[in-house]
Design an enzyme around this catalytic site. Structure first.
Site, PDB file in Angstrom:
ATOM      1  CD1 TRP A 116      -2.494   1.606   2.363  1.00 56.99           C
ATOM      2  CD2 TRP A 116      -2.839   1.513   0.176  1.00 56.99           C
ATOM      3  NE1 TRP A 116      -3.524   2.480   2.064  1.00 56.99           N
ATOM      4  CE2 TRP A 116      -3.754   2.435   0.720  1.00 56.99           C
ATOM      5  CE3 TRP A 116      -2.864   1.282  -1.208  1.00 56.99           C
ATOM      6  CZ2 TRP A 116      -4.677   3.139  -0.049  1.00 56.99           C
ATOM      7  CZ3 TRP A 116      -3.791   1.992  -1.985  1.00 56.99           C
ATOM      8  CH2 TRP A 116      -4.675   2.900  -1.404  1.00 56.99           C
ATOM      9  CG  HIS A 131      10.751  -0.538   9.581  1.00 53.07           C
ATOM     10  ND1 HIS A 131      11.222  -1.565  10.351  1.00 53.07           N
ATOM     11  CD2 HIS A 131       9.625  -0.994   8.975  1.00 53.07           C
ATOM     12  CE1 HIS A 131      10.409  -2.608  10.234  1.00 53.07           C
ATOM     13  NE2 HIS A 131       9.441  -2.289   9.401  1.00 53.07           N
ATOM     14  N   GLY A 180     -11.003   4.201   1.771  1.00 55.82           N
ATOM     15  CA  GLY A 180     -11.926   3.962   0.671  1.00 55.82           C
ATOM     16  C   GLY A 180     -11.627   2.641  -0.004  1.00 55.82           C
ATOM     17  CE  LYS A 223     -11.757  -2.191   5.100  1.00 57.11           C
ATOM     18  NZ  LYS A 223     -10.720  -3.177   4.745  1.00 57.11           N
ATOM     19  CG  ASP A 257     -12.896   0.085   2.395  1.00 55.33           C
ATOM     20  OD1 ASP A 257     -12.450  -0.742   1.578  1.00 55.33           O
ATOM     21  OD2 ASP A 257     -12.205   0.563   3.309  1.00 55.33           O
ATOM     22  CB  SER A 290     -10.580  -8.153   1.029  1.00 50.62           C
ATOM     23  OG  SER A 290     -10.707  -8.040   2.435  1.00 50.62           O
ATOM     24  CG  ASN A 316      -9.753  -7.755   7.150  1.00 44.02           C
ATOM     25  OD1 ASN A 316      -9.428  -8.078   8.283  1.00 44.02           O
ATOM     26  ND2 ASN A 316      -9.366  -6.601   6.611  1.00 44.02           N
TER      27      ASN A 316
END
Length: 329
Positions: free
Chosen positions: A15, A35, A135, A190, A243, A253, A255
């Site tokens: 992302w 990092h 979103g 969500k 979303d 997704s 999830n």
């Protein structure tokens, strides 16, 4: 009002890489902070993300491990997991100029404190302007320049509008809002509903059941949102319904795919594939917050019970189907 010509993206995962590319396409001067020394070196040398094979960084994007260097940008996108946002915001506080926007790009609620992402920023970096980007947006789609619309929210309307303009490109369309709570609440809620939808898909309960689960999940999102001050139009917008619709319909997704694995009978460890979905952390927090406001959220309750080992998948589904009949809201 600043045009936010320089933007730093903190987090070199999928992302973060996608948003760095988006900012570069929007004509901004972009620094990408990572990092992990090995991943930072890989990004710098190959210009290709390990998390998005085949996606190359724009030549203009600078990769750094120096947080102080990244903090000099006019706006910073914090693309780190919800549960580590606090440590990053705390580290940034002495480094950023006053009123620098720190834009949270994680969708979650902090475990233990019940803090939303912008609340953590306000607490740990009081010099900053907290904002949120959320979103229906998958990193692979955004990185490849496929059409995407999101919402950027800040309490100051002019700041929100300027940030949206700064990230606007031919394929990435940000809408702006001042409903900060509504935007971040939709993204967090969500996560849990997507796990529930994934369980339905993994159990092969059919399209009718999936549609019902998604719709009733949206009802819970709206109930929770109203209790915590979200605007109804925000919940019906990109960061809420948008979303939710996306993440309850595809294994892209994390999830949803996590829920699918649970629905197939895999253990939580097996379903996680080495990295737990954010909804795993959000579910018990969401439930505690709902109970504190007297909000009924049966789907969230069932998901939390499954994740905590209190109910099996079949028992949870049976419990939802045998609840007393009621009028539709």
């Amino acid at each position: 009002m600043s045009a936010f010509n320089s933007i730093s993206v903190l987090g070199g995962g999928a992302w973060g890489t996608a948003l760095a590319l988006t900012a570069a396409r929007a004509g901004r001067s972009v620094t990408l902070w990572e990092h992990d020394p090995g991943h930072a070196q890989h990004l710098e040398q190959t210009r290709e993300s390990r998390f998005l094979p085949g996606v190359m960084l724009e030549p203009s994007i600078k990769v750094t491990r120096d947080l102080a260097e990244a903090a000099r940008a006019e706006a910073l996108l914090l693309v780190v997991p919800a549960q580590v946002l606090r440590s990053v915001a705390t580290s940034l506080q002495p480094l950023i100029a006053a009123r620098t926007p720190l834009i949270a790009c994680a969708k979650g609620i902090e475990h233990g404190t019940h803090r939303f992402m912008t609340e953590i920023i306000a607490e740990c970096a009081p010099n900053a302007i907290p904002a949120i980007l959320s979103g229906p947006s998958f990193a692979a789609d955004v990185a490849r320049g496929l059409p995407t619309a999101v919402t950027i929210a800040a309490s100051d309307a002019a700041i929100a509008q300027a940030l949206a303009q700064a990230m606007n490109s031919g394929s990435f369309r940000p809408y702006h809002s001042t409903d900060v709570r509504g935007v971040e609440l939709g993204g967090a809620t969500k996560n849990v509903m997507a796990i529930a939808a994934g369980i339905v898909a993994g159990r092969k309960l059919g399209a009718s059941a999936l549609a019902a689960m998604t719709t009733r999940g949206f009802v819970e999102l709206v109930r929770f949102g109203k209790a915590y001050g979200a605007r109804i139009e925000t919940m019906h917008g990109l960061s809420g319904l948008g979303d939710l619709t996306m993440c309850c319909s595809t294994p892209q997704s994390r999830n949803f795919s996590f829920g699918m694995a649970l629905g197939r009978g895999e253990s939580i460890d097996e379903a996680a594939h080495g990295k737990l979905a954010e909804g795993y952390y959000t579910a018990p927090v969401l439930l505690e917050m709902a109970q504190a406001k007297g909000v009924e959220m049966p789907i969230s309750t069932a998901v939390a019970a499954i994740l905590q080992g209190q109910l099996g998948v079949d028992a949870a589904i049976e419990g939802l189907l045998t609840r007393p009949l009621k009028a539709e809201e």
